[in-house]
Design an enzyme around this catalytic site. Structure first.
Site, PDB file in Angstrom:
ATOM      1  N   LYS A  88      34.883  68.777  53.628  1.00 29.36           N
ATOM      2  CA  LYS A  88      36.017  68.025  53.086  1.00 29.36           C
ATOM      3  C   LYS A  88      36.948  68.959  52.325  1.00 29.36           C
ATOM      4  O   LYS A  88      38.173  68.833  52.395  1.00 29.36           O
ATOM      5  CB  LYS A  88      35.526  66.897  52.164  1.00 29.36           C
ATOM      6  CG  LYS A  88      34.749  65.785  52.852  1.00 29.36           C
ATOM      7  CD  LYS A  88      35.552  65.010  53.875  1.00 29.36           C
ATOM      8  CE  LYS A  88      36.603  64.115  53.254  1.00 29.36           C
ATOM      9  NZ  LYS A  88      37.300  63.294  54.304  1.00 29.36           N
TER      10      LYS A  88
ATOM     11  N   THR B 284      37.613  63.395  48.788  1.00 28.04           N
ATOM     12  CA  THR B 284      36.543  62.919  47.918  1.00 28.04           C
ATOM     13  C   THR B 284      36.453  63.755  46.643  1.00 28.04           C
ATOM     14  O   THR B 284      36.807  64.946  46.652  1.00 28.04           O
ATOM     15  CB  THR B 284      35.196  62.993  48.679  1.00 28.04           C
ATOM     16  OG1 THR B 284      34.123  62.890  47.747  1.00 28.04           O
ATOM     17  CG2 THR B 284      35.026  64.317  49.414  1.00 28.04           C
ATOM     18  N   ASP B 285      35.933  63.138  45.589  1.00 26.06           N
ATOM     19  CA  ASP B 285      35.716  63.893  44.338  1.00 26.06           C
ATOM     20  C   ASP B 285      34.621  64.949  44.518  1.00 26.06           C
ATOM     21  O   ASP B 285      34.487  65.851  43.687  1.00 26.06           O
ATOM     22  CB  ASP B 285      35.364  62.938  43.181  1.00 26.06           C
ATOM     23  CG  ASP B 285      34.099  62.114  43.405  1.00 26.06           C
ATOM     24  OD1 ASP B 285      33.496  62.200  44.498  1.00 26.06           O
ATOM     25  OD2 ASP B 285      33.712  61.370  42.482  1.00 26.06           O
ATOM     26  N   GLU B 286      33.862  64.847  45.621  1.00 25.54           N
ATOM     27  CA  GLU B 286      32.757  65.802  45.805  1.00 25.54           C
ATOM     28  C   GLU B 286      33.259  67.225  46.023  1.00 25.54           C
ATOM     29  O   GLU B 286      32.500  68.182  45.915  1.00 25.54           O
ATOM     30  CB  GLU B 286      31.849  65.355  46.961  1.00 25.54           C
ATOM     31  CG  GLU B 286      31.278  63.974  46.701  1.00 25.54           C
ATOM     32  CD  GLU B 286      30.118  63.572  47.592  1.00 25.54           C
ATOM     33  OE1 GLU B 286      29.391  64.439  48.079  1.00 25.54           O
ATOM     34  OE2 GLU B 286      29.951  62.352  47.783  1.00 25.54           O
TER      35      GLU B 286
ATOM     36  N   TYR C 119      28.664  68.640  53.634  1.00 25.07           N
ATOM     37  CA  TYR C 119      29.678  67.571  53.672  1.00 25.07           C
ATOM     38  C   TYR C 119      30.854  67.908  52.762  1.00 25.07           C
ATOM     39  O   TYR C 119      32.009  67.934  53.196  1.00 25.07           O
ATOM     40  CB  TYR C 119      29.055  66.227  53.243  1.00 25.07           C
ATOM     41  CG  TYR C 119      30.088  65.191  52.865  1.00 25.07           C
ATOM     42  CD1 TYR C 119      30.944  64.646  53.829  1.00 25.07           C
ATOM     43  CD2 TYR C 119      30.242  64.761  51.533  1.00 25.07           C
ATOM     44  CE1 TYR C 119      31.913  63.700  53.477  1.00 25.07           C
ATOM     45  CE2 TYR C 119      31.208  63.826  51.177  1.00 25.07           C
ATOM     46  CZ  TYR C 119      32.040  63.305  52.154  1.00 25.07           C
ATOM     47  OH  TYR C 119      33.012  62.382  51.808  1.00 25.07           O
TER      48      TYR C 119
HETATM   49  P1  NAD Z   1      32.126  55.941  57.317  1.00 30.19           P
HETATM   50  O1  NAD Z   1      31.089  56.932  57.698  1.00 30.19           O
HETATM   51  O2  NAD Z   1      31.748  54.548  56.958  1.00 30.19           O
HETATM   52  O3  NAD Z   1      33.207  55.823  58.494  1.00 30.19           O
HETATM   53  C1  NAD Z   1      33.688  56.936  59.181  1.00 30.19           C
HETATM   54  C2  NAD Z   1      34.425  56.439  60.430  1.00 30.19           C
HETATM   55  O4  NAD Z   1      34.980  57.589  61.093  1.00 30.19           O
HETATM   56  C3  NAD Z   1      33.515  55.741  61.448  1.00 30.19           C
HETATM   57  O5  NAD Z   1      34.139  54.584  61.933  1.00 30.19           O
HETATM   58  C4  NAD Z   1      33.344  56.779  62.562  1.00 30.19           C
HETATM   59  O6  NAD Z   1      33.141  56.204  63.827  1.00 30.19           O
HETATM   60  C5  NAD Z   1      34.686  57.493  62.481  1.00 30.19           C
HETATM   61  N1  NAD Z   1      34.616  58.867  63.020  1.00 30.19           N
HETATM   62  C6  NAD Z   1      33.685  59.828  62.755  1.00 30.19           C
HETATM   63  N2  NAD Z   1      33.945  60.942  63.472  1.00 30.19           N
HETATM   64  C7  NAD Z   1      35.088  60.692  64.171  1.00 30.19           C
HETATM   65  C8  NAD Z   1      35.861  61.461  65.081  1.00 30.19           C
HETATM   66  N3  NAD Z   1      35.516  62.711  65.406  1.00 30.19           N
HETATM   67  N4  NAD Z   1      36.973  60.906  65.614  1.00 30.19           N
HETATM   68  C9  NAD Z   1      37.331  59.624  65.298  1.00 30.19           C
HETATM   69  N5  NAD Z   1      36.609  58.853  64.464  1.00 30.19           N
HETATM   70  C10 NAD Z   1      35.505  59.380  63.899  1.00 30.19           C
HETATM   71  O7  NAD Z   1      32.938  56.630  56.121  1.00 30.19           O
HETATM   72  P2  NAD Z   1      33.642  55.977  54.843  1.00 30.19           P
HETATM   73  O8  NAD Z   1      32.643  55.853  53.766  1.00 30.19           O
HETATM   74  O9  NAD Z   1      34.457  54.824  55.260  1.00 30.19           O
HETATM   75  O10 NAD Z   1      34.602  57.174  54.429  1.00 30.19           O
HETATM   76  C11 NAD Z   1      35.920  57.275  54.960  1.00 30.19           C
HETATM   77  C12 NAD Z   1      36.596  58.500  54.387  1.00 30.19           C
HETATM   78  O11 NAD Z   1      36.659  58.405  52.963  1.00 30.19           O
HETATM   79  C13 NAD Z   1      35.876  59.808  54.695  1.00 30.19           C
HETATM   80  O12 NAD Z   1      36.851  60.781  54.983  1.00 30.19           O
HETATM   81  C14 NAD Z   1      35.137  60.138  53.419  1.00 30.19           C
HETATM   82  O13 NAD Z   1      35.002  61.528  53.266  1.00 30.19           O
HETATM   83  C15 NAD Z   1      36.087  59.565  52.377  1.00 30.19           C
HETATM   84  N6  NAD Z   1      35.472  59.117  51.114  1.00 30.19           N
HETATM   85  C16 NAD Z   1      34.410  58.259  51.121  1.00 30.19           C
HETATM   86  C17 NAD Z   1      33.872  57.812  49.919  1.00 30.19           C
HETATM   87  C18 NAD Z   1      32.729  56.815  49.873  1.00 30.19           C
HETATM   88  O14 NAD Z   1      32.230  56.490  48.802  1.00 30.19           O
HETATM   89  N7  NAD Z   1      32.288  56.263  51.000  1.00 30.19           N
HETATM   90  C19 NAD Z   1      34.407  58.251  48.713  1.00 30.19           C
HETATM   91  C20 NAD Z   1      35.501  59.137  48.734  1.00 30.19           C
HETATM   92  C21 NAD Z   1      36.017  59.543  49.948  1.00 30.19           C
HETATM   93  P1  TYD Z   2      25.159  58.254  48.536  1.00 27.69           P
HETATM   94  O1  TYD Z   2      25.414  56.790  48.636  1.00 27.69           O
HETATM   95  O2  TYD Z   2      24.587  58.978  49.690  1.00 27.69           O
HETATM   96  O3  TYD Z   2      26.574  58.896  48.094  1.00 27.69           O
HETATM   97  P2  TYD Z   2      26.912  60.419  47.599  1.00 27.69           P
HETATM   98  O4  TYD Z   2      25.742  61.280  47.794  1.00 27.69           O
HETATM   99  O5  TYD Z   2      28.039  60.780  48.498  1.00 27.69           O
HETATM  100  O6  TYD Z   2      27.309  60.278  46.167  1.00 27.69           O
HETATM  101  O7  TYD Z   2      24.222  58.517  47.290  1.00 27.69           O
HETATM  102  C1  TYD Z   2      24.591  58.091  45.988  1.00 27.69           C
HETATM  103  C2  TYD Z   2      23.533  58.580  45.033  1.00 27.69           C
HETATM  104  O8  TYD Z   2      22.308  57.891  45.319  1.00 27.69           O
HETATM  105  C3  TYD Z   2      23.214  60.059  45.180  1.00 27.69           C
HETATM  106  O9  TYD Z   2      22.956  60.598  43.879  1.00 27.69           O
HETATM  107  C4  TYD Z   2      21.962  60.094  46.014  1.00 27.69           C
HETATM  108  C5  TYD Z   2      21.248  58.812  45.628  1.00 27.69           C
HETATM  109  N1  TYD Z   2      20.418  58.183  46.693  1.00 27.69           N
HETATM  110  C6  TYD Z   2      19.097  57.826  46.428  1.00 27.69           C
HETATM  111  O10 TYD Z   2      18.579  58.037  45.323  1.00 27.69           O
HETATM  112  N2  TYD Z   2      18.365  57.258  47.428  1.00 27.69           N
HETATM  113  C7  TYD Z   2      18.877  57.015  48.669  1.00 27.69           C
HETATM  114  O11 TYD Z   2      18.138  56.512  49.556  1.00 27.69           O
HETATM  115  C8  TYD Z   2      20.246  57.364  48.922  1.00 27.69           C
HETATM  116  C9  TYD Z   2      20.852  57.127  50.254  1.00 27.69           C
HETATM  117  C10 TYD Z   2      20.981  57.948  47.896  1.00 27.69           C
END
Ligand code: NAD
Ligand code: TYD
Length: 339
Positions: free
Chosen positions: A157, A125-127, A153
């Protein structure tokens, strides 16, 4: 080609599996997922009968079971999406983030070393770069930006990313890492900003905006992220990190107002609540490397992607209503009750 996709019952992992099955008729996909609160079997219902697909309910930290899957399947590629992914939950309880995100990554890479692999890909992630100030719109994250994390978090990562690079340098494991900005699209768990606001607005519930809503995220439609990972695992250079983002920065408040407008709901639903602890101000990706090396560009403009996403939530009410009617209620009360 056999690919293990971990975390494939979650948001991005499931979209990635759909993309791969659609794109490559002869690939076999093994989904390894623990099914935490964020994993959803109903998401995968449509492909359970596909002979090219196998689902294993397994924790990536469970070394014996992971080794068994490698022995059975001889995967060519592992793409690791499995993670605890919600910043707010990591502030409440960091431990499981360190377990899954760091130790789980280690177990997967140990299996790759033991059984051999063409590629291990870490979805990051970019975070991991921390945040950028609002008053410096000229600054972007490049792959050279130092790791500088804010939340448990992002720290977990970042820890995993460092371990992946160490396994490459020390053991010669053929790894790649992608660091993507915020995704949105179908099957996004309704605890995250966009699906939470859509679900609450549709139920005429308050829309909880943290702080002043000024924080900026760089939004990418999930399919574009999946296409980027597809390119990296096939054509990316081993040992390299690729940033993925679409130059689509938006302040949270503007997203929430847009969702109100699209759903014809009053902005009076917007409720400003206590800010997130350590809240990152701005994320912004410079995707030059993946563009010049691999030809990747985002294809879905935000205006189109947000319409598709809202329509998906309108047409798939059962998917998210089932989620928010269960254990999620307790979560919501705990996180937002006294905010
Ligand atoms: P999500 O929370 O929707 O899904 C995570 C999945 O991982 C779930 O199906 C969960 O059951 C499974 N999981 C959790 N712990 C596990 C374990 N110990 N063993 C096996 N499975 C397990 O997450 P997402 O948003 O789909 O993100 C997927 C990946 O992409 C993550 O690694 C996250 O850090 C990365 N990512 C997400 C975003 C975003 O915007 N959502 C952006 C950049 C990177
Ligand atoms: P989120 O979807 O949790 O992603 P991330 O924190 O990983 O970027 O949140 C996106 C942005 O929205 C973040 O600045 C936090 C804000 N946010 C709210 O203002 N209210 C909410 O209820 C949630 C879940 C997030």
């Amino acid at each position: 080609m056999t690919i293990i996709v971990t975390g494939g019952a979650g948001f991005i992992g499931s979209n990635f599996i759909f993309h791969m099955l659609k794109t490559y008729a002869d690939y076999r996909i093994i989904c390894v997922d623990k099914l935490t609160y964020a994993g959803n079997m109903s998401t995968l219902a449509g492909i359970m009968e596909d002979s090219r697909f196998r689902f294993c309910k397994v924790d990536i930290c469970d070394r014996a079971k992971i080794y068994e899957i490698f022995e059975d399947e001889h995967p060519d590629i592992v793409v690791n999406f499995a993670a605890e992914s919600h910043v707010d939950r990591s502030i409440e309880n960091p431990e499981v983030f360190l377990q899954t995100n760091i130790l789980g990554t280690q177990v997967l890479m140990d299996a790759c070393r033991k059984y051999g692999i063409k590629r291990y890909h870490q979805v990051s992630t970019d975070e991991v770069y921390g945040d950028l100030p609002l008053d410096r719109p000229d600054l972007f994250f490049t792959e050279e930006t130092p790791i500088h994390t804010s939340s448990p978090y992002s720290s977990s990562k970042a820890g995993a990313d460092l371990l992946v690079l160490a396994y490459h340098r020390t053991f010669g494991l053929p790894v790649t890492i992608s660091r993507c900005s915020n995704n949105y699209g179908p099957y996004h768990f309704p605890e995250k900003l966009i699906p939470l606001m859509i679900a609450n607005a549709l139920n005429d519930k308050p829309l909880p905006v943290y702080g002043k809503g000024e924080n900026v995220r760089d939004w990418l439609y999930v399919e574009d992220h999946c296409k980027a990972i597809d390119l990296i695992i096939h054509n990316g250079r081993v040992g390299e990190v690729y940033n993925v983002g679409g130059h689509n920065e938006m302040a949270n408040i503007d997203i929430v107002k847009l969702i109100c407008k699209k759903l014809d709901k009053p902005e009076s639903l917007i409720t400003y609540v206590a800010d997130r602890k350590g809240h990152d101000m701005r994320y912004a990706i410079d995707p030059t490397k993946i563009h010049t090396e691999l030809g990747w560009l985002p294809e879905t403009k935000f205006a189109e992607g947000i319409d598709k996403t809202i329509n998906w939530y309108l047409e798939n009410r059962k998917w998210w209503e089932t989620i928010i009617s269960g254990e999620y209620q307790n979560y919501y009360e705990k996180m937002y009750g006294n905010r």
